[in-house]
Design a protein around this motif. Sequence first.
Motif, PDB file in Angstrom:
ATOM      1  N   GLN A 183      39.100  45.380  26.095  1.00  0.00           N
ATOM      2  CA  GLN A 183      38.390  45.106  27.348  1.00  0.00           C
ATOM      3  C   GLN A 183      39.409  45.046  28.476  1.00  0.00           C
ATOM      4  N   PHE A 184      39.129  45.775  29.553  1.00  0.00           N
ATOM      5  CA  PHE A 184      40.082  45.879  30.647  1.00  0.00           C
ATOM      6  C   PHE A 184      39.348  46.339  31.901  1.00  0.00           C
ATOM      7  N   ARG A 185      40.044  46.250  33.034  1.00  0.00           N
ATOM      8  CA  ARG A 185      39.479  46.740  34.291  1.00  0.00           C
ATOM      9  C   ARG A 185      39.443  48.269  34.258  1.00  0.00           C
ATOM     10  N   GLN A 186      38.267  48.811  34.465  1.00  0.00           N
ATOM     11  CA  GLN A 186      38.118  50.257  34.403  1.00  0.00           C
ATOM     12  C   GLN A 186      38.838  50.920  35.583  1.00  0.00           C
ATOM     13  N   PRO A 187      39.381  52.122  35.371  1.00  0.00           N
ATOM     14  CA  PRO A 187      40.177  52.784  36.414  1.00  0.00           C
ATOM     15  C   PRO A 187      39.296  53.328  37.536  1.00  0.00           C
ATOM     16  N   PHE A 188      38.940  52.433  38.450  1.00  0.00           N
ATOM     17  CA  PHE A 188      38.123  52.856  39.574  1.00  0.00           C
ATOM     18  C   PHE A 188      38.370  51.924  40.755  1.00  0.00           C
ATOM     19  N   GLY A 189      38.806  52.497  41.884  1.00  0.00           N
ATOM     20  CA  GLY A 189      38.935  51.743  43.120  1.00  0.00           C
ATOM     21  C   GLY A 189      40.250  51.004  43.259  1.00  0.00           C
ATOM     22  N   MET A 190      40.871  51.131  44.406  1.00  0.00           N
ATOM     23  CA  MET A 190      42.119  50.439  44.689  1.00  0.00           C
ATOM     24  C   MET A 190      41.909  48.934  44.767  1.00  0.00           C
ATOM     25  N   ASP A 191      40.790  48.521  45.343  1.00  0.00           N
ATOM     26  CA  ASP A 191      40.496  47.097  45.475  1.00  0.00           C
ATOM     27  C   ASP A 191      40.256  46.466  44.106  1.00  0.00           C
ATOM     28  N   GLY A 192      39.487  47.153  43.267  1.00  0.00           N
ATOM     29  CA  GLY A 192      39.181  46.610  41.957  1.00  0.00           C
ATOM     30  C   GLY A 192      40.380  46.526  41.039  1.00  0.00           C
ATOM     31  N   LEU A 193      41.349  47.413  41.193  1.00  0.00           N
ATOM     32  CA  LEU A 193      42.521  47.430  40.326  1.00  0.00           C
ATOM     33  C   LEU A 193      43.667  46.573  40.845  1.00  0.00           C
ATOM     34  N   THR A 194      43.543  46.057  42.059  1.00  0.00           N
ATOM     35  CA  THR A 194      44.551  45.124  42.563  1.00  0.00           C
ATOM     36  C   THR A 194      44.391  43.790  41.844  1.00  0.00           C
ATOM     37  N   SER A 195      45.480  43.254  41.342  1.00  0.00           N
ATOM     38  CA  SER A 195      45.424  42.002  40.590  1.00  0.00           C
ATOM     39  C   SER A 195      44.904  40.863  41.469  1.00  0.00           C
TER      40      SER A 195
END
Length: 474
Positions: A183-195
Motif C-alpha cells: 500500500q502506497f501513494r499512487q503516482p499521480f499529482g505533485m501535491d499528492g506525492l509531496t510528503s
Amino acid sequence: MGYPLEQATRGNGWCRAVLASMGVVLLGSLATLDAQEPVLLPAVIDQPQVESESNIQWELQRLQQQIDELRAGAVTPVVCSPDPIAKPKFPSVRVTGLIQTDALWFDQDEANRTTLGAGDPVRGDIQDGADFRRARLAATGQAWDNVSYMLEMDFGFPGRPSFMDVWLDIDDVVGSNNLRIGQFRQPFGMDGLTSVREMTFLERGLPFAFLPFRQIGATLYGCDSDEVMTWAVSGFRYPTDFNGGNIGDNGGYGMAARLTGLLMNNGPGRGLVHLGGGYSFVDPSNDSFQYRSQPEVGIFETGGGVPAAAPTFVPPFVDTGIFQANNSNLFNVEFATALGSFYSQSEFYFVVVDRPGQSTVGFTGAYSQVGYFLTGESRTYNSKGGVFGRVKPNHSVGRGGGLGAWEVAGRWSYLDLTDDDILGGTLNDLTAGLNWYINPFTKFQFNYIYAMLDNPIYGDSEAGIFAMRAQVDF
C-alpha cells in the motif's frame, strides 16, 4: 614464507602501532649492542636477579635477528583483524515518526451554517477544536542489499490505528527501475506525492479529492541517469480501506501513471522549471464513487459542551454523495518553478465519470500556490520524486542563536463537483500562510483560510478559518 612489511601492516591502526613499537624496541636494542654497553633484562619486581652473561648474549642475538628480518622485509606478519569496513547486516531497521498537533477556530456566516446543516444552522455550526492530525510511527530499512521496506501506522487518523505506507521495494527490476508492492501513494499529482512532512500548508489543495491516493497494488518507477525526468506506472485494487484491504470480483481495479521533466535546473536557488502530467483509470469494486472535500482543514475528535445537533468534526463543504458509476478517467497537468527564495506550484485536474444508464459527468479542480522565504532560504527539489523537498533553515534555532527559516505563502484552490444531476457544489479557498521552521525537523504553521461556497440548493456562503500546527518528525 614472509612478504613485504607494508602488506603486513595493512590492518587496523592499532596493528601498525604495535609493529612500530616493536621496531623502536628492536632498533634501541641494536643501538645498545653496537655501543657494546651492558644490557640488563627487566627484573621481576621485588625479586632482583642478574642473568648470566650467556643468557644476555643469546637474547641480544635473537633481537638482532628480528631486526635483520624487519629490514629485509621477511618478518612473519602479525595477525591483525582487517579494517572495520562496515559490511551491511540484514535486515536493518530504523524507526521514524511524525506528530502534527492542530488547533482550529471557525467564523461562519449564517448562510454557511444553514448550508452545512442542510437547512438547520445549529447542525451546521462547526465547533472550534484541537486534534492530533497525524501521529505516526514507522519502521523502515533494508531486508537485503536490493530490497527495502516500510511499515507505517497512523494513530491519529480515522480507523485508528490505520495503515499508511506499507510496502516492499525491489531495486533494478527492469533496468534501473524499481518495483514497489503493497500500500502506497499512487503516482499521480505533485501535491499528492509531496510528503506531509514537507507541505507548505496544513492540508493539500482541494483537487486532492479526486486522487486514488493510497491503494494496495504494485508500481514500477524510476528516473533517468541525470535525474531530469521521472516516470511511474501502477496497478492497484480500488477502493482500499484503512487496513489496506479490498475485496470484490465486480471490477475493483485501477491504474495510474505520471511523467515529469525539468525544463530548466540550474541548481538550488538558481532557477528551476518543472512540468508534469498524469492519468488514472478506476473501475470501482462497489460500482460507485463519492467525491467530497473539507475546506483544507480537519478535526475529528469529540468533546464536551457541544450542542447535541452540532457536528463533532469538520463536515465536507462540497460533496457529490454516493452515486453509481462504471469507471472514471482522471487527468492532470502540473507546473512548478523556483528561483532564489521564491517558488510556485500549480495543478489542474479533470475527471470524467461514466455512469450506468445515465449521462457521463465531469468535475474539475485546480490550485496555484506561491511561497517566499524571508530569511533567504531556497526550496529544495527532490529530483528522483519530481516534488519539492524539505526546508532546511540557514540558521536553526538552538544554542547557536539562529532565527530559523520564516516563510510566507499564499494559495488559491478550486473544486467544482456540480454537473448534470450531481449537485455537489463549488468551493473556492484563499489561504494565507506563515511558516516558522525552527530546524529541519520542527516547524510551526499558521493558516488563514477564506472559504467561499456555492451550493446549488442553498446558494452562496462564506467561512473564515484560522488554523495552526506544531509539527516534529524524526
